[in-house]
Design a protein around this motif. Structure first.
Motif, PDB file in Angstrom:
ATOM      1  N   ASP A  86      43.889  33.318  47.150  1.00 37.46           N
ATOM      2  CA  ASP A  86      44.521  33.417  45.838  1.00 37.46           C
ATOM      3  C   ASP A  86      43.523  33.648  44.711  1.00 37.46           C
ATOM      4  O   ASP A  86      43.883  34.234  43.683  1.00 37.46           O
ATOM      5  CB  ASP A  86      45.332  32.154  45.554  1.00 37.46           C
ATOM      6  CG  ASP A  86      46.539  32.043  46.467  1.00 37.46           C
ATOM      7  OD1 ASP A  86      46.751  32.963  47.274  1.00 37.46           O
ATOM      8  OD2 ASP A  86      47.265  31.033  46.390  1.00 37.46           O
ATOM      9  N   LEU A  87      42.287  33.193  44.864  1.00 39.09           N
ATOM     10  CA  LEU A  87      41.298  33.391  43.802  1.00 39.09           C
ATOM     11  C   LEU A  87      40.374  34.563  44.081  1.00 39.09           C
ATOM     12  O   LEU A  87      39.368  34.738  43.398  1.00 39.09           O
ATOM     13  CB  LEU A  87      40.481  32.107  43.592  1.00 39.09           C
ATOM     14  CG  LEU A  87      41.258  30.911  43.044  1.00 39.09           C
ATOM     15  CD1 LEU A  87      40.314  29.758  42.725  1.00 39.09           C
ATOM     16  CD2 LEU A  87      42.067  31.275  41.800  1.00 39.09           C
ATOM     17  N   ALA A  88      40.719  35.394  45.073  1.00 37.31           N
ATOM     18  CA  ALA A  88      39.913  36.595  45.328  1.00 37.31           C
ATOM     19  C   ALA A  88      39.998  37.553  44.149  1.00 37.31           C
ATOM     20  O   ALA A  88      39.082  38.344  43.916  1.00 37.31           O
ATOM     21  CB  ALA A  88      40.388  37.281  46.608  1.00 37.31           C
ATOM     22  N   TYR A  89      41.079  37.505  43.405  1.00 38.74           N
ATOM     23  CA  TYR A  89      41.195  38.305  42.184  1.00 38.74           C
ATOM     24  C   TYR A  89      40.130  37.889  41.166  1.00 38.74           C
ATOM     25  O   TYR A  89      39.697  38.698  40.355  1.00 38.74           O
ATOM     26  CB  TYR A  89      42.590  38.107  41.590  1.00 38.74           C
ATOM     27  CG  TYR A  89      42.836  38.800  40.277  1.00 38.74           C
ATOM     28  CD1 TYR A  89      42.816  40.189  40.192  1.00 38.74           C
ATOM     29  CD2 TYR A  89      43.107  38.078  39.123  1.00 38.74           C
ATOM     30  CE1 TYR A  89      43.061  40.828  38.980  1.00 38.74           C
ATOM     31  CE2 TYR A  89      43.352  38.704  37.917  1.00 38.74           C
ATOM     32  CZ  TYR A  89      43.332  40.080  37.851  1.00 38.74           C
ATOM     33  OH  TYR A  89      43.570  40.713  36.655  1.00 38.74           O
ATOM     34  N   TYR A  90      39.710  36.633  41.249  1.00 40.13           N
ATOM     35  CA  TYR A  90      38.737  36.101  40.303  1.00 40.13           C
ATOM     36  C   TYR A  90      37.333  36.058  40.937  1.00 40.13           C
ATOM     37  O   TYR A  90      36.541  36.971  40.747  1.00 40.13           O
ATOM     38  CB  TYR A  90      39.173  34.706  39.845  1.00 40.13           C
ATOM     39  CG  TYR A  90      40.468  34.703  39.085  1.00 40.13           C
ATOM     40  CD1 TYR A  90      40.504  34.937  37.718  1.00 40.13           C
ATOM     41  CD2 TYR A  90      41.684  34.461  39.728  1.00 40.13           C
ATOM     42  CE1 TYR A  90      41.692  34.934  37.008  1.00 40.13           C
ATOM     43  CE2 TYR A  90      42.877  34.458  39.029  1.00 40.13           C
ATOM     44  CZ  TYR A  90      42.872  34.701  37.670  1.00 40.13           C
ATOM     45  OH  TYR A  90      44.050  34.707  36.972  1.00 40.13           O
ATOM     46  N   TYR A  91      37.037  34.986  41.692  1.00 40.67           N
ATOM     47  CA  TYR A  91      35.648  34.768  42.100  1.00 40.67           C
ATOM     48  C   TYR A  91      35.429  34.443  43.576  1.00 40.67           C
ATOM     49  O   TYR A  91      34.292  34.444  44.023  1.00 40.67           O
ATOM     50  CB  TYR A  91      35.054  33.622  41.270  1.00 40.67           C
ATOM     51  CG  TYR A  91      35.067  33.871  39.793  1.00 40.67           C
ATOM     52  CD1 TYR A  91      34.177  34.764  39.202  1.00 40.67           C
ATOM     53  CD2 TYR A  91      35.978  33.212  38.963  1.00 40.67           C
ATOM     54  CE1 TYR A  91      34.194  34.997  37.841  1.00 40.67           C
ATOM     55  CE2 TYR A  91      35.999  33.436  37.599  1.00 40.67           C
ATOM     56  CZ  TYR A  91      35.114  34.334  37.042  1.00 40.67           C
ATOM     57  OH  TYR A  91      35.129  34.578  35.699  1.00 40.67           O
ATOM     58  N   SER A  92      36.467  34.136  44.329  1.00 39.50           N
ATOM     59  CA  SER A  92      36.219  33.594  45.663  1.00 39.50           C
ATOM     60  C   SER A  92      35.614  34.608  46.628  1.00 39.50           C
ATOM     61  O   SER A  92      35.038  34.219  47.647  1.00 39.50           O
ATOM     62  CB  SER A  92      37.500  32.999  46.260  1.00 39.50           C
ATOM     63  OG  SER A  92      38.469  33.992  46.489  1.00 39.50           O
ATOM     64  N   THR A  93      35.725  35.896  46.330  1.00 36.37           N
ATOM     65  CA  THR A  93      35.042  36.905  47.150  1.00 36.37           C
ATOM     66  C   THR A  93      34.113  37.756  46.293  1.00 36.37           C
ATOM     67  O   THR A  93      33.713  38.850  46.694  1.00 36.37           O
ATOM     68  CB  THR A  93      36.065  37.828  47.856  1.00 36.37           C
ATOM     69  OG1 THR A  93      36.788  38.573  46.867  1.00 36.37           O
ATOM     70  CG2 THR A  93      37.033  37.030  48.706  1.00 36.37           C
ATOM     71  N   ASN A  94      33.779  37.269  45.120  1.00 40.18           N
ATOM     72  CA  ASN A  94      33.043  38.052  44.123  1.00 40.18           C
ATOM     73  C   ASN A  94      31.540  38.018  44.394  1.00 40.18           C
ATOM     74  O   ASN A  94      30.917  36.947  44.367  1.00 40.18           O
ATOM     75  CB  ASN A  94      33.357  37.491  42.731  1.00 40.18           C
ATOM     76  CG  ASN A  94      32.779  38.317  41.625  1.00 40.18           C
ATOM     77  OD1 ASN A  94      31.579  38.337  41.415  1.00 40.18           O
ATOM     78  ND2 ASN A  94      33.641  38.993  40.897  1.00 40.18           N
ATOM     79  N   THR A 171      33.785  40.967  29.300  1.00 41.35           N
ATOM     80  CA  THR A 171      32.933  39.853  29.729  1.00 41.35           C
ATOM     81  C   THR A 171      33.324  38.543  29.067  1.00 41.35           C
ATOM     82  O   THR A 171      33.363  37.492  29.712  1.00 41.35           O
ATOM     83  CB  THR A 171      31.460  40.175  29.439  1.00 41.35           C
ATOM     84  OG1 THR A 171      31.103  41.387  30.103  1.00 41.35           O
ATOM     85  CG2 THR A 171      30.553  39.053  29.916  1.00 41.35           C
ATOM     86  N   VAL A 172      33.613  38.596  27.769  1.00 42.17           N
ATOM     87  CA  VAL A 172      33.933  37.365  27.049  1.00 42.17           C
ATOM     88  C   VAL A 172      35.284  36.802  27.483  1.00 42.17           C
ATOM     89  O   VAL A 172      35.424  35.602  27.726  1.00 42.17           O
ATOM     90  CB  VAL A 172      33.913  37.609  25.527  1.00 42.17           C
ATOM     91  CG1 VAL A 172      34.477  36.400  24.775  1.00 42.17           C
ATOM     92  CG2 VAL A 172      32.489  37.888  25.052  1.00 42.17           C
ATOM     93  N   PHE A 173      36.264  37.660  27.637  1.00 47.68           N
ATOM     94  CA  PHE A 173      37.606  37.168  27.944  1.00 47.68           C
ATOM     95  C   PHE A 173      37.866  37.003  29.440  1.00 47.68           C
ATOM     96  O   PHE A 173      38.532  36.072  29.858  1.00 47.68           O
ATOM     97  CB  PHE A 173      38.656  38.086  27.325  1.00 47.68           C
ATOM     98  CG  PHE A 173      38.679  38.038  25.816  1.00 47.68           C
ATOM     99  CD1 PHE A 173      38.701  36.826  25.159  1.00 47.68           C
ATOM    100  CD2 PHE A 173      38.651  39.191  25.073  1.00 47.68           C
ATOM    101  CE1 PHE A 173      38.715  36.760  23.774  1.00 47.68           C
ATOM    102  CE2 PHE A 173      38.668  39.152  23.686  1.00 47.68           C
ATOM    103  CZ  PHE A 173      38.706  37.930  23.030  1.00 47.68           C
ATOM    104  N   TRP A 174      37.390  37.948  30.258  1.00 46.28           N
ATOM    105  CA  TRP A 174      37.630  37.907  31.703  1.00 46.28           C
ATOM    106  C   TRP A 174      36.344  38.357  32.377  1.00 46.28           C
ATOM    107  O   TRP A 174      36.198  39.550  32.707  1.00 46.28           O
ATOM    108  CB  TRP A 174      38.782  38.832  32.093  1.00 46.28           C
ATOM    109  CG  TRP A 174      39.959  38.747  31.170  1.00 46.28           C
ATOM    110  CD1 TRP A 174      40.944  37.818  31.191  1.00 46.28           C
ATOM    111  CD2 TRP A 174      40.271  39.640  30.078  1.00 46.28           C
ATOM    112  NE1 TRP A 174      41.851  38.064  30.186  1.00 46.28           N
ATOM    113  CE2 TRP A 174      41.462  39.170  29.498  1.00 46.28           C
ATOM    114  CE3 TRP A 174      39.653  40.783  29.547  1.00 46.28           C
ATOM    115  CZ2 TRP A 174      42.042  39.810  28.398  1.00 46.28           C
ATOM    116  CZ3 TRP A 174      40.232  41.404  28.458  1.00 46.28           C
ATOM    117  CH2 TRP A 174      41.411  40.922  27.904  1.00 46.28           C
ATOM    118  N   SER A 175      35.424  37.449  32.588  1.00 47.74           N
ATOM    119  CA  SER A 175      34.061  37.828  32.967  1.00 47.74           C
ATOM    120  C   SER A 175      34.009  38.685  34.225  1.00 47.74           C
ATOM    121  O   SER A 175      33.152  39.573  34.335  1.00 47.74           O
ATOM    122  CB  SER A 175      33.191  36.580  33.144  1.00 47.74           C
ATOM    123  OG  SER A 175      33.711  35.740  34.164  1.00 47.74           O
TER     124      SER A 175
END
Length: 878
Positions: A86-94, A171-175
């Motif tokens: 569920d957090l791959a959209y964010y950081y879990s696979t980043n 970067t500021v709003f959605w790094s």
């Protein structure tokens, strides 16, 4: 040897310049942090909305999960779930995040960094952004050099891209958004190496990295890569490989890159597909309604096209060059794209329009400017002067339209004069070129700083993104943390705490407790279905990206082991079965008087298709288990609709044929329950109704006896379209439901009474004795005595959940009670273990590893270049 030494020195100089510009591009944001404003607050490089509510809590949360060795599933992730997917959209696979946490972990071990606070991650944002800027400039520089741009202009082109307003807004709003600034130039550089030198290695890496890092932006990258490849194949140029040979290299390389990404990309896509599939129902216009903020040359809120690009577009002299024509056309086409929301919809996967593709336009115009500067000395003075006419025409129109001159406008003629001097100079041309380049750097910084100051660091942001705010009761105060620690000392490990700070739905992530709320763009669709459809849990703030608490419904709190609650003293809506146990004058802690055991054995099985109403489903879950995976053994009478016993009257409103007209001062409906008597004192009423605002289009609040339900305006991108609502209220004589002025479609569908007798009965029932233990990647329930039968636990079920007994081995697991994990134990099973791995994870991991091996094998034969290139090299050597 001397040539190699000189080449190494130049490369080192270029690298040092890139490092310097990476830091310099952050001058304004660093200054706002190092030199506090008049309120003496240090402004973080993090938005106060999604930044503080999502980005920083998720970075902190994932770091702690990975450090503890938990990789996939956590009961503390909202109600519980697969954070890896569920957090791959964010950081879990980043990839960028993983690089970052390696540095953080090293700092924690070597110099005692404390990454356990939001303040640390807020300051860490500067470090990671500068690192990203370095990579952006470097990859852009390498790409531009590969298409014939001289090194210094190539570096300037990268700087224009990395220091752009779009980069800082992302970067500021959605790094994680701005990571795509790295992968775009890397991908195009890799494609040029493949098409011109027959070297596929970097292309394989670029494809894999792009797909691993973020599946959402991989879609954007796929579009532009196909466009670029199509143009380059259609309009082949001297030095390129033959089209067929290019495709013979590109296709297997892309397949290998995709294969390497499988262990991340596949699960990220699964998370997206398992998300709620609510469609955007608002008609998208063909063209934007043009306003001053839509002017991409002046004060656009997202992207500003530098005037040098206008000059470049009107410099016909340079159009004889292949790549100059290419990037001129791309710049013009993508500038035209900004006029239509259809393009926004297309790039957002044909969903609601989102302006996230503009980074491509920023890159194209930066690459065009780099080529313009690289061939600047070839421009005639007359052509140069003619190219200034559209610049000043656009600037004059922009100033007139905005009725304000931006701070960077006076620097434009200074740069033009410097450019003219450079063209006319017969001597000291190096010094003139240096001054011209320096002015371009300063101008780029001024545009970025001005935009950041007005469009990003405005009062609504700087009022909150600083250290004092995140240490206050608006975010995480010492008092709040102290109370949470007190509750932690009282509760059992499996029990949850219902608390969030105001609108901070990710409070549990950064305060470190097992809560009930989450704010994320990707939420398992079963949870959304549970909240909006099956149980109609009415969340205070309508959003497709949030869920929290259980609307003060005691049955649901008990079913999910939410046995403690903290509220400010003036807070409304305490569930009927909760009583205060602690208070400090500001916050009160409540405990559930009707708790249920974590593991519950059921003798009665209900089928979900037989249950017609949310209260019907609640009672079935209390009395047994609801599942479609086993044959039903019982039925249950639905709750009685008692609407005919309730007197419903209008207040400052008129109700005709399902339309409620509310007057200027607000009004609505009043429900009188005088006719309903003989109910226990702590009974609740549940009012079911459809409410939809017809006009005017606006946000509005449905106030239900003091409970403010905030509803989004009709065309909002985040509307749930869940307008069939269920409100829980305390059973009393009169219950008002008020709305602001407007015209509404309203249908009162039912009134139901809940006396909680079923909950009380189930709470008093003798429960099995057990202990609960949380381990990395596993949960263990140890029963005092073995017990056979169908059981359920409030561990949220996801495909991939496995249950095993110490005697029976793997047990059959299934979805129970809509969200929970159900299973059947054997007669000798005393220790029940729950583990989770995303479906097909080991298969996708094997595909990734095999693809890496296949890539090494492939590059062994093709890494030195194609047969075509090798033949040319042999001819040159001969």
């Amino acid at each position: 040897m001397i040539d190699k030494l000189k080449s190494g020195i130049y490369a080192a100089r270029h690298l040092m310049l890139i490092i310097f510009l990476s830091v310099l591009s952050h001058f304004y944001v660093l200054w706002r942090f190092i030199m506090p404003d008049e309120r003496r607050e240090k402004v973080f490089m993090t938005g106060a909305n999604d930044g503080l509510e999502q980005m920083l809590p998720m970075q902190l949360y994932l770091y702690e999960q990975f450090r503890e060795g938990t990789w996939f599933y956590d009961m503390d992730f909202g109600l519980g779930g697969d954070f890896y997917t569920d957090l791959a959209y964010y950081y879990s696979t980043n990839i960028i995040y993983y690089i970052n946490i390696l540095f953080v972990r090293a700092g924690e071990l070597l110099v005692g960094l404390d990454p356990s606070t939001i303040g640390f991650w807020a300051q860490n944002a500067f470090f990671i952004s500068i690192l990203k800027s370095f990579l952006i400039i470097y990859f852009t520089y390498r790409f531009l050099c590969s298409i014939g741009v001289r090194p210094i202009p190539a570096i300037l082109g990268g700087f224009i891209f990395a220091a752009s307003p779009t980069y800082f807004r992302f970067t500021v709003f959605w790094s994680f958004f701005s990571d795509v600034f790295i992968w775009l130039p890397l991908t195009l550089w890799a494609m040029e190496l493949l098409m011109r030198k027959g070297k596929p290695g970097l292309f394989i890496f670029a494809v894999a990295a792009t797909l691993i890092n973020n599946f959402y932006f991989a879609y954007y990258q796929l579009i532009i890569a196909l466009v670029y490849l199509g143009i380059r194949l259609l309009f082949n140029r001297r030095g390129d490989l033959p089209r067929v040979e290019t495709l013979k290299l590109a296709i297997p390389s892309a397949v290998l890159g995709a294969g390497i990404s499988a262990a991340a990309f596949f699960h990220a896509v699964r998370g997206f597909l398992n998300n709620d599939d609510r469609e955007y129902e608002v008609e998208v216009p063909l063209f934007e309604e043009f306003g001053w903020q839509d002017n991409i040359f002046y004060e656009n809120y997202l992207v500003i096209i530098l005037f040098l690009a206008i000059q470049a577009l009107f410099t016909r002299q340079l159009y004889g060059r292949y790549f100059y024509r290419l990037f001129s056309v791309l710049t013009i086409v993508f500038m035209l794209f900004t006029l239509s929301p259809y393009i926004d919809t297309f790039f957002n996967g044909f969903q609601q329009p989102q302006k996230r593709w503009h980074y491509m336009l920023v890159f194209f115009h930066g690459a065009l400017i780099a080529q313009y500067l690289s061939h600047f000395r070839e421009i005639g003075v007359r052509q140069y002067l003619l190219s200034l006419i559209p610049v000043y025409a656009i600037m004059a129109a922009s100033i007139h339209f905005k009725e304000e001159m931006v701070v960077w406008v006076p620097l434009i003629p200074v740069i033009h004069v410097a450019g003219l001097v450079l063209l006319l100079a017969k001597s000291k041309r190096r010094q003139a070129a240096f001054i011209y380049a320096a002015l371009i750097v300063i101008f780029t910084m001024m545009v970025s700083a001005s935009h950041t100051n007005t469009q990003i660091y405005h009062d609504g942001i700087t009022d909150r993104n600083h250290l004092f705010y995140i240490s206050s009761n608006h975010y995480e105060s010492d008092r709040q943390a102290y109370n949470i620690n007190e509750i932690q000392s009282l509760k059992a490990p499996e029990q949850k705490i219902d608390y969030k700070v105001r609108e901070q739905d990710n409070t549990p992530m950064y305060m470190g407790f097992s809560g009930t709320s989450i704010y994320s763009s990707i939420i398992d669709g079963n949870i959304i279905d549970f909240y909006y459809n099956q149980l109609k849990v009415n969340i205070r703030y309508e959003s497709i990206s949030r869920y929290s608490t259980f609307q003060s419904r005691s049955n649901l709190f008990s079913l999910f082991n939410v046995d403690y609650m903290m509220r400010r003293d003036e807070t409304y809506g305490i569930p009927s079965k909760f009583s205060p146990i602690l208070s400090d004058g500001t916050y009160t802690v409540y405990e559930n008087e009707a708790p249920l055991p974590f593991i519950r054995y059921a003798s009665e099985i209900y089928h979900p298709d037989d249950l017609m109403h949310p209260l019907h489903r609640e009672r079935a879950m209390l009395q047994g288990v609801v599942t479609g995976s086993a044959a039903p053994t019982a039925s249950l009478d639905p709750p009685k609709n008692r609407l005919d016993e309730v007197d419903v009257e209008t207040q400052n409103a008129e109700y005709t044929d399902g339309i409620l007209e509310v007057g200027e001062d607000g009004g609505g409906l009043n429900f009188n329950f005088d006719a309903i008597t003989g109910m226990p004192e702590d009974s609740d009423a549940y009012i079911e109704m459809h409410v939809e605002l017809i006009e005017p289009e606006k946000r509005f609040t449905i106030n239900v006896d003091g409970y403010p339900n905030e509803r989004l305006f009709a065309s909002s991108k985040y509307r749930t379209y869940a307008d069939d609502l269920l409100y829980r209220v305390e059973l009393q004589d009169d219950v008002p439901i008020t709305l602001p002025e407007g015209r509404y479609a309203v249908d009162v569908q039912g009134v139901y009474i809940e006396d909680y007798s079923v909950l009380e009965q189930e709470s008093m029932r003798q429960a099995p004795e057990y202990t609960f233990e949380e381990r990395p990647n596993a949960y263990v329930v140890e029963l005092a005595e073995p017990r056979a039968g169908i059981a359920s636990v409030p561990i949220l079920y996801r495909d991939g959940m496995k249950v095993s007994g110490d005697a029976s081995g793997e047990l059959e697991s299934f979805r129970a009670n809509y969200l929970m994990t159900g299973f059947e134990t054997g007669e000798e099973d005393r220790i029940i273990t729950f583990t989770y791995t995303p479906p097909y994870y080991w298969l996708t991991l094997a595909i990734s590893l095999l693809s890496i091996l296949a890539s090494l094998f492939y590059l062994h034969f093709f890494g030195a270049g194609s047969r075509h290139t090798q033949k040319e090299n042999r001819q040159k050597n001969a």
